[in-house]
Design a protein around this motif. Sequence first.
Motif, PDB file in Angstrom:
ATOM      1  N   PRO A  45       0.809  -1.226   0.000  1.00  0.00           N
ATOM      2  CA  PRO A  45       0.000   0.000   0.000  1.00  0.00           C
ATOM      3  C   PRO A  45       0.838   1.271   0.000  1.00  0.00           C
ATOM      4  N   ASN A  48       1.379   3.420  -3.116  1.00  0.00           N
ATOM      5  CA  ASN A  48       0.355   4.342  -3.613  1.00  0.00           C
ATOM      6  C   ASN A  48       0.720   5.798  -3.343  1.00  0.00           C
ATOM      7  N   THR A 129      -6.960   0.007  -0.627  1.00  0.00           N
ATOM      8  CA  THR A 129      -5.568   0.276  -0.990  1.00  0.00           C
ATOM      9  C   THR A 129      -4.931  -0.861  -1.768  1.00  0.00           C
ATOM     10  N   LYS A 141      -4.770   7.802  -1.726  1.00  0.00           N
ATOM     11  CA  LYS A 141      -3.646   8.145  -0.856  1.00  0.00           C
ATOM     12  C   LYS A 141      -4.106   8.358   0.584  1.00  0.00           C
ATOM     13  N   THR A 144      -4.568   5.009   2.036  1.00  0.00           N
ATOM     14  CA  THR A 144      -3.252   4.397   2.212  1.00  0.00           C
ATOM     15  C   THR A 144      -2.569   4.910   3.474  1.00  0.00           C
TER      16      THR A 144
END
Length: 324
Positions: A45, A48, A129, A141, A144
């Motif tokens: 993740p 990202n 994510t 985001k 994440t």
Amino acid sequence: MGSTQFGNFNVSLPTELDTSTGCAKGELTNGDFREQDFCRDSTLPVCNLFVAHNQPPNEAYDGCALTGIDLGNHRYLSNLGSILLAFISILVSLFLLWRSERKKAAVGRREMQLFLLGFIIVEICEIFTVGGFPLDSAVLKGFTAVHIAAITATCWILFLNALVGFQFLDDGTPVSLGLCVASALVFFIGTGYIALDTAFDWTGEFATNPSNHYRNIALCVLYQLFPLVLLVAFFILEAVLVIRVLGEFRPMLYLSAAGLLFAIGQIFNYVISTHLCQASHGKINGALFETLFTLLSVVTVWIFWSSITEDDWPMPMAVGSGYN
């Protein structure tokens, strides 16, 4: 791990021949180690955060793009398997929360419930994510950042669960729970802020780019190194508690199984993932199995904890001073 490479999440592969050595430039010689190209070969993740849009997963890093189900217009539901398993993980965790509530006399009952709540937050975030929903980049985001922060905080809570068994403080008291929640929030907020600053470049302190291999020492420590140290400490402390304090060996089977299952999940994510993706032409990768084995590991940790605690208070016998 060399000091100049620590914190790198993406390592360029050698492409140009070095005539002085006969090897590709950047190719490692005897005694060196080629580092994992995390964001290209694994569905992490954290990756990202480093690029404008990491959908489908791994495509922005020239890896095997996890396309999953094609929704049209270059939009994909990339990782349906992980989404379903994350949803199952949430349901299983809710069941374990309920079962924990019924264990009235269990040491660390509330602390174990806090760990399960943290795991639920992790799995909710993982749906978005790692699951590969076609989300707006800013939303992805944001999820994440919460995901990474929740991983760090949840591992911290698990570590505190190991300390609870030694009864340095009475478990389940406002002081014990307050310290657990407050310290976990410190890690959650701190890690979350760094992740958000990395993603949106608010201060420039944590900015990453391809030229420095997306190097972010803070996230490397808080997201990868620190949780690993906490997990190792948890297993060591629990092993000491079971063998030296309780004098039992059967619970070690559960504890060992939990560690093995977690390790298998990480192997799928870091090592096997890219090979699965290529073999399936982008339909699945190791993230699916990482989610599965992490769930099995958490369940086994709960079984381990349940095996060394009491379900209820002993009931006094009708005659004498013994217990049933």
